[in-house]
Design an enzyme around this catalytic site. Structure first.
Site, PDB file in Angstrom:
ATOM      1  N   HIS A 154     -16.946  15.327 -15.668  1.00  0.00           N
ATOM      2  CA  HIS A 154     -17.380  15.558 -17.064  1.00  0.00           C
ATOM      3  C   HIS A 154     -16.468  16.570 -17.768  1.00  0.00           C
ATOM      4  CE1 HIS A 154     -21.246  13.664 -15.839  1.00  0.00           C
ATOM      5  NE2 HIS A 154     -21.037  14.362 -14.731  1.00  0.00           N
ATOM      6  N   SER A 275       7.865  21.831 -33.737  1.00  0.00           N
ATOM      7  CA  SER A 275       7.324  21.556 -35.063  1.00  0.00           C
ATOM      8  C   SER A 275       8.360  21.903 -36.119  1.00  0.00           C
ATOM      9  CB  SER A 275       6.062  22.391 -35.258  1.00  0.00           C
ATOM     10  OG  SER A 275       5.812  22.594 -36.625  1.00  0.00           O
TER      11      SER A 275
END
Ligand code: ARG
Length: 476
Positions: A154, A275
């Site tokens: 999970h 970036s």
């Protein structure tokens, strides 16, 4: 030679010709089409169906084309497809006798044969790439059998394991992808040639002979099936979809694990970008693009299944429209496979961070409960409850997992059951130590270094066995 001139006096509009032409994606079956025509012509000659000297002329024209390459063909869409372009070439070379090549043959059985020839070989290429990937993973795993990390369910901390153990999950998934492709290959490796348009022919052709000349394992024994089945494409593209799915899971973990929050790995700079505005960024773009391309392969699978659905037997031109989707799926899967392999090899695992996470958040709780079962003969459910409460209280008191001791367990046990446990302190410490816990998972498939090494050796045997098979095939 104009294919239409007999039956149809008008030519197609150029829009209609471009719309229906397969020329662009037929380029990939160019060499297979030459091979197919050679095998067929050789058989026609051997069976004395066509004059030997004409067969020889056809074969030498085909050989000439083979050496000149696809540039020698007129690939205009008005020619319709590669089969016509090839026939036109041979006709230009040797004249009307070229027409003998098409005796007892149709483009319907020819295209099915060509696709199978090419696909068989391309699957072999992907299989070889998969073996290379397995080598890389196994090398990496060998070096990380004691590299501690936390395992998740999970996406929550679950139990401690090692990076090697995690890598072997990848390896076993990819092994099955390999086996799935090898299995699909068996059904690709069937020869439709001789089915002609749909019902074979009255000429005494020898289908076994062309099968043998083309190197197919089996014959397709129903001619309607031979020209109209494309299940071999569908299952190959499913195998590629599953492979892409497994690769995308690797990519997803690389994206996640390289975040500041996880901080478990560093992906090589060669597989990262930055970036244009944020100077500090190192982004896992390659993994992201690979993750996304998985969707394109699924799309091709759905396209292929949808084209196939409810087609009446036997050949329909719809079948042609599957071809570009097959190639696209193959190309994307192959590039994804290789880039993911290289990117994974560039990964550096941060060992201290792995230990830090494994120790931080009660990942050893299961072993603590197991200890109670083993040492104090408690039913697992009771032990589960005591440890569950222990974790809650430790969190409430701001305690680290390592601070839990025998006394603390006694206190919780007292609260819950009115009795203490009295477990040996050394055993408690051992149960809370991630590496000690990892070492206890000695059953096959487990996380202990010895169990992991055993699986590495099974997988190495598998890779070596498959390489042997490939080598044997190559030397035949
Ligand atoms: N180009 C076709 C295909 O890819 C093969 C030719 C069959 N054409 C035909 N009109 N029967 O399936």
């Amino acid at each position: 030679m104009n294919l239409r001139s007999g039956r149809l006096q008008d030519s197609m509009t150029s829009d209609a010709a471009s719309f229906t032409s397969s020329m662009e994606f037929d380029k990939r079956i160019f060499r297979a089409d030459i091979k197919c025509n050679m095998a067929h012509t050789t058989m026609l000659k051997e069976q004395k169906i066509i004059p030997a000297e004409d067969a020889d002329k056809i074969i030498s024209a085909l050989k000439k084309l083979e050496s000149e390459g696809i540039e020698a063909l007129n690939l205009d869409p008005s020619v319709e497809d590669i089969h016509m372009a090839l026939e036109n070439y041979v006709t230009k070379e040797i004249g009307e006798v070229a027409g003998f090549m098409h005796t007892a043959k149709s483009r319907n059985d020819q295209v099915a044969t060509d696709l199978r020839l090419v696909l068989k070989e391309e699957i072999e290429g992907i299989k070889a790439d998969l073996l290379r990937f397995l080598d890389e993973i196994l090398d990496m795993a060998s070096q990380n059998t004691e590299t501690i990390m936390v395992g998740y369910t999970h996406l929550q901390h679950a139990q401690p394991t090692t990076f090697a153990h995690h890598l072997l999950a990848y390896a076993n998934e990819l092994r099955r992808d390999y086996e799935r492709l090898a299995d699909a290959q068996k059904r690709v490796d069937m020869c439709p040639l001789g089915a002609a348009a749909l019902t074979t022919t009255s000429f005494p052709i020898d289908r076994e002979r062309t099968r043998e000349l083309l190197g197919f394992e089996r014959l397709m024994e129903n001619s309607l099936d031979a020209v109209s089945s494309r299940d071999f494409i569908a299952e190959t593209v499913f195998a590629l979809s599953m492979l892409a799915s497994n690769l995308s899971k690797i990519c997803e973990e690389l994206v996640l694990w390289s975040t500041y929050e996880f901080g478990m790995i560093e992906i090589g700079n060669e597989y990262s970008s930055t970036s244009s505005i944020m100077p500090q960024k190192k982004n896992p773009d390659v993994a992201e693009v690979a993750r996304a391309k998985t969707g394109v392969i699924y799309g091709e699978l759905v396209t292929i299944m949808t084209i196939l659905k409810a087609l009446p037997h036997s050949y329909n031109r719809d079948l042609q429209e599957m071809t570009p989707h097959l190639w696209n799926a193959m190309d994307i899967a192959a590039s994804m496979l290789n880039i993911t392999c290289d990117m994974l090899s560039s990964v550096k695992f941060k060992k201290e961070r792995g230990v830090e996470l494994a120790e931080a958040n009660f990942s050893t709780a299961t072993e603590l409960a197991d200890l109670m079962v083993r040492e104090k003969n408690l039913p697992f459910r009771v032990a589960h409850q005591i440890v569950g409460r222990t974790v809650t209280e430790a969190i409430d008191h701001g305690m680290k997992p390592g601070e839990i001791d025998s006394k603390f367990l006694d206190k919780v046990s007292m609260e819950l059951r009115g009795k203490t446990l009295g477990i040996d302190e050394a055993l408690v410490k051992k149960a809370l130590d991630p590496y000690e816990v990892i070492k206890t998972r000695r059953v096959i498939g487990g996380s202990s270094p010895e169990a992991v090494r055993e699986v590495i050796s099974h997988l190495r045997d598998f890779v070596a066995g498959e390489r042997d098979k490939i080598q044997q095939k190559g030397s035949n």
